[in-house]
Design a protein around this motif. Structure first.
Motif, short mmCIF file in Angstrom:
data_model
loop_
_atom_site.label_atom_id
_atom_site.label_comp_id
_atom_site.label_asym_id
_atom_site.label_seq_id
_atom_site.Cartn_x
_atom_site.Cartn_y
_atom_site.Cartn_z
N GLN A 355 15.57 85.36 -10.85
CA GLN A 355 14.88 84.57 -11.86
C GLN A 355 15.94 83.70 -12.54
N ARG A 487 10.17 82.12 -12.56
CA ARG A 487 10.06 83.31 -11.71
C ARG A 487 9.19 82.98 -10.52
N TYR A 491 9.00 87.90 -4.91
CA TYR A 491 10.45 87.87 -4.76
C TYR A 491 10.90 87.97 -3.30
#
Length: 984
Positions: A355, A487, A491
């Motif tokens: 992030q 963000r 991920y």
């Protein structure tokens, strides 16, 4: 996937003053000190020109504010320097290296004072802020002369097969060792690379995580550097999760070895600090690995930021960016350095465990602003510098809590809830911290069809959105900056793995509400604004309220809203003007809204301005208070005067003093206690006013200027301006008193009685009786016979005249004579009145030389030596004086030597004695001159209708009629008014 670590960089803090600029960097041909435009002037120019105009006074090293023709303003701010100020002028950052006069090399325009070696010495680079300097030396020997290419200086072959490259940054520099091949990498000197470090005013110390800081005597970090890294230069292959059908082409080896690709292997290096020494230890395995693709690059980066970069803020933390990594939860990635166009690892990473935070300056939205900023639109733009692929994916933008150089993943997430970030719900928003969401799957690669601006992602927000409310909250609460956090949606998905450049742009379109209305006042009745209730009283229950509206942002129409309440807050009335250009506006309170029955009801009012068609309003103005009194004084005032008793004739002129005599009228309010003003008028002139203590009397001075019946009219006014009935007072004033009067009202005979004034009473004067000779005819019509049948005159045929037995006036002193004359013949010289000497008359007043003339003989016996004045021969329009009554007045002022003749003629009906002044057929004429020699005293008789020619003869006999002859012992012009009564 090859191991990647996130590059961090040096942060340099400096004092607010710009460092000294080397002579070679001086900017030539700058204009004189500029005149900085404020928002008001810039907005006006933008409207007139139809183009945006920069608000110079709000420009900073990070941001600009522009006024637009539509009246809005646009703030555009970055998180890094884009310009610097020198000698009052803003210069864009220009990192092109040039050779300085002292032999060093430096950028043309940078935020900090920096210099690089020009060759021949071991001093590689220096970086300075006021009071502190950091010097970096190359200890392997003297440096060669560098080759310059834009922002880079290349020192070739500092070791066999190794170049040393220095690259300028806006607020610092980076230096790289470029190892060209495996043979060069085998050099034992590369196992430990040593630099000399010399600090002036600072001491270099090692910090956790292989970072460095140069601190001052107080322990404050003036310079700091992150852990250095090294990387190789591989070709790119598709990522494992890239679809087989993808049309993405493979990259070749990076065109610029100083820019790693996303497939570079990046390895952190350890550092060791000793006094005057900095040792960097490259990874030995990477130096010798057969998988290493050359060239191999070894840095560190050195960049910086001055303290007080934002001159409007002075806050050292306004410019900041940072990253955290889920896979390295205790590592902080502070200010990863980069500039536009650099490779992925130089920017902010999102995805792949990362992030990133960004801090954007909002200081210009409140500091140096005189009015509240109203946000209209917000755009937050990021450049996507690289991507794993072109697949669909979202990046979210959030409002964040604060961060600093030590913030880690563990700090940014709640330890008890490791999947929940410490975001900051937007105040007044929808309860969440999210301020934007963007699909970035097609961004970051040329293969995706995106180049330059098309790689941008923009998070936009209206005033009602979370992003708009976040910026509005910052403006309203004087926030120097806002913290934002990027963000990924996932991920672990390559589509969400993006690299962002380090020049994000925050663009805020804003306006201002109108200014609080100014110049509050009551227009009718005219009263100033005061908050004190007892200070303003009015009697009009429908007063007109007035204000001035101001809205500098645009030419939009503005309304003014007026609110009226009782003093206790009870609502009475609210009204709004029609939309109009900013300026003076007014509104009248309708009848029936204000009520007073007790002679004093207290009210107050205020105003605000609103942009027409919007909800943008100013704050309310302060209160203006007033008291309404609807009860007027019921009794007229009482007037008395000792000098001028009512309806009595009194002498108003003093010949000895040479002027009209003043008097005083005493005026009393007749028991009315709230009288504060008297309005009064003398003789129907303009009304004048005098103020008194409530309920008090006054004295009104008066000096008459004409004789006759006069008047004084007085009314009283209370604090609210309410008027009493008018009181009228009449009195009579006598004018200048003649010493001899011949009214010539005898019906027959050869004598005419003389009279004079004894005080205010006319009495007979036998010593001044006129005796007529020849064919004089008494009893003819006088000049006022049309209104007074008893007004008679004497007719003279050309040989007759009248004379006294002795002189009437001293001719060597001031005197005046007046007479009414009507001529039957204009062809000969004729004298109306004179006073004789032994051989000739001293003065003559009559028709001489075809004009009305007053002349004085220089000496007795000198028949043809005169000082004279004469009027024009005819009246207006060429009319003659034949058979027309003329009023003649001749004066000699012994004090000044002035002589004058005055002629006038009455209108129809003629003048009524004692009545008001009358207008005339033609304008009265007065001609003046000055005697050049002393006069003499004529001791002979006063004559009517002739003048002495010799001791025994008379000449210049009158052919016509004479009436109302008078003699005065002074020469004031009041004589004309007293006799004729005109206003000339």
């Amino acid at each position: 996937m090859r191991v990647r670590t996130f590059l961090t960089a040096l942060a340099v803090c400096a004092a607010a003053t710009l460092p000294a600029v080397p002579a070679a960097l001086a900017v030539a041909s700058l204009d004189a000190d500029p005149v900085l435009l404020d928002e008001t002037v810039a907005s006006s120019q933008a409207r007139q020109s139809g183009s945006d105009v920069v608000v110079d006074s709000l420009t900073t090293e990070y941001s600009t504010v522009s006024a637009r023709p539509d009246g809005t303003f646009v703030l555009e701010t970055s998180n890094q320097h884009v310009r610097v100020q020198r000698d009052g002028h803003w210069l864009d950052i220009d990192l092109t290296l040039q050779r300085n006069d002292d032999g060093t090399i430096g950028p043309k325009v940078a935020a900090l004072d920096m210099a690089f070696s020009g060759g021949g010495s071991q001093n590689l680079a220096s970086l300075a802020v006021p009071g502190s300097r950091l010097n970096l030396d190359w200890q392997a020997g003297p440096l060669p002369t560098p080759a310059l290419d834009g922002d880079r200086a290349t020192f070739a072959e500092v070791m066999p097969g190794v170049d040393l490259v220095v690259k300028a940054q806006p607020s610092g520099f980076a230096h790289f060792l470029v190892v060209k091949n495996a043979a060069a990498a085998a050099n034992p000197a590369l196992r430990t690379i040593r630099y000399g470090v010399r600090g002036e005013g600072v001491t270099v110390v090692e910090r956790p995580g292989e970072a460095l800081e140069a601190i001052d005597a107080e322990g404050k970090a003036i310079f700091s550097a992150p852990q250095p890294v090294m990387w190789d230069s591989p070709t790119r292959v598709p990522s494992p999760d890239q679809p087989a059908s993808s049309t993405i082409k493979s990259f070749s080896t990076a065109a610029d070895p100083l820019e790693a690709t996303q497939d570079s292997t990046i390895v952190p290096m350890s550092v060791d600090v000793a006094p005057g020494q900095l040792a960097i230890q490259p990874d030995a395995a990477m130096l010798t690995s057969p998988e290493t693709t050359f060239p191999l690059v070894i840095d560190p980066y050195w960049t910086g930021q001055k303290e007080g970069d934002n001159p409007m803020s002075g806050d050292t933390n306004n410019s900041a960016w940072h990253s955290i990594n889920r896979d390295y939860p205790t590592t902080a990635y502070w200010k990863p350095e980069g500039t536009p166009g650099e490779s992925w690892e130089r920017g902010l990473q999102v995805g792949g465990g990362f992030q990133s935070f960004i801090r954007m300056d909002t200081d210009p939205l409140w500091r140096n602003q005189t009015r509240r900023v109203i946000v209209q639109d917000v755009d937050m733009t990021f450049d996507v510098k690289w991507a794993m692929n072109c697949s669909y994916g979202y990046i979210y933008l959030h409002a964040s809590t604060g961060f600093n150089s030590g913030t880690t993943w563990n700090d940014a997430y709640d330890a008890a809830k490791p999947t929940e970030a410490k975001y900051w719900p937007v105040p007044g928003g929808d309860g969440s911290s999210q301020v934007g969401k963007a699909n970035v799957g097609d961004k970051g690669l040329k293969e995706c069809g995106n180049v330059d601006a098309s790689n941008d992602i923009v998070y936009s927000g209206s005033p009602a959105s979370n992003l708009g409310k976040l910026v509005q909250y910052a403006a309203d609460h004087d926030y120097d900056y806002i913290n934002l956090r990027l963000r990924p949606e996932n991920y672990d998905t390559a589509a969400n793995y993006k690299g962002f450049g380090l020049l994000p742009r925050l663009k805020v379109t804003y306006t201002h509400p109108p200014d609080v209305p100014s110049a509050l006042k009551l227009i009718s009745p005219a009263k100033t604004c005061t908050a004190t209730v007892d200070a303003t009283w009015i009697g009009d229950a429908t007063p007109t309220l007035g204000v001035t509206t101001v809205d500098i942002d645009s030419g939009d129409l503005v309304t003014a809203t007026f609110e009226v309440t009782r003093q206790d807050g009870t609502a009475v009335w609210t009204g709004t003007t029609a939309a109009a250009k900013p300026g003076a506006v007014s509104l009248t309170i309708p009848a029936g809204k204000l009520v007073d029955t007790a002679g004093g009801t207290q009210y107050r009012w205020r105003a605000k301005a609103t942009q027409s068609g919007t909800s943008l309003s100013s704050a309310w103005s302060g209160w203006c208070a007033f008291t309404l009194d609807s009860l007027a004084p019921a009794t007229p005032p009482v007037i008395t005067s000792t000098q001028f008793p009512a309806d009595q004739l009194v002498s108003g002129y003093d010949p000895a003093a040479g002027g009209w005599q003043p008097g005083v009228f005493a005026v009393d309010p007749a028991g009315t206690s709230d009288v504060v003003t008297y309005g009064y008028v003398f003789n129907d002139g303009a009304e004048a006013f005098t103020t008194v203590t409530a309920g008090g009397p006054t004295n009104l001075p008066f000096t008459p200027s004409t004789p006759g019946r006069q008047s004084l009219k007085v009314r009283t006014l209370d604090r609210a301006g309410n008027s009493s009935p008018l009181q009228s007072y009449y009195f009579k004033v006598a004018g200048p008193a003649p010493v001899a009067i011949w009214r010539l009202n005898e019906p027959t005979g050869s004598t005419a009685n003389a009279s004079r004034l004894d005080g205010n009473t006319e009495v007979t004067d036998p010593d001044s009786q006129l005796t007529f000779t020849g064919s004089a005819v008494l009893g003819r019509d006088g000049n006022k016979v049309s209104v007074n049948p008893s007004d008679l005159a004497v007719a003279l045929s050309g040989s007759a005249y009248g004379a006294t037995t002795q002189p009437v006036v001293r001719t060597d002193a001031s005197f005046a004579v007046t007479a009414w004359v009507k001529l039957d013949d204009l062809s000969v010289d004729q004298v109306a009145v004179s006073q004789a000497g032994a051989t000739g008359s001293m003065f003559e007043l009559g028709w001489i030389g075809g004009k009305w003339t007053f002349r004085l003989r220089a000496a007795d016996g000198q028949d043809d030596t005169f000082t004279m004045v004469a009027t024009p021969a005819t009246l207006e329009g060429g009319r003659t004086w034949l058979n027309r009554w003329a009023f003649l007045a001749a004066r000699y002022d012994q004090r000044t030597g002035m002589i004058s003749v005055h002629v006038n003629t009455p209108a129809d009906p003629p003048l009524v004695e004692g009545g008001p002044p009358v207008k005339v057929i033609s304008a009265p004429v007065t001609v003046e001159s000055v005697m050049t020699a002393p006069t003499w005293s004529a001791g002979g008789p006063f004559t009517v209708g002739t003048a002495r020619n010799t001791p025994s003869s008379w000449a210049r006999h009158l052919v016509g009629t004479i009436d109302d002859v008078r003699v005065y012992l002074h020469a004031d012009d009041a004589i004309i008014r007293a006799t004729f009564g005109d206003e000339s």
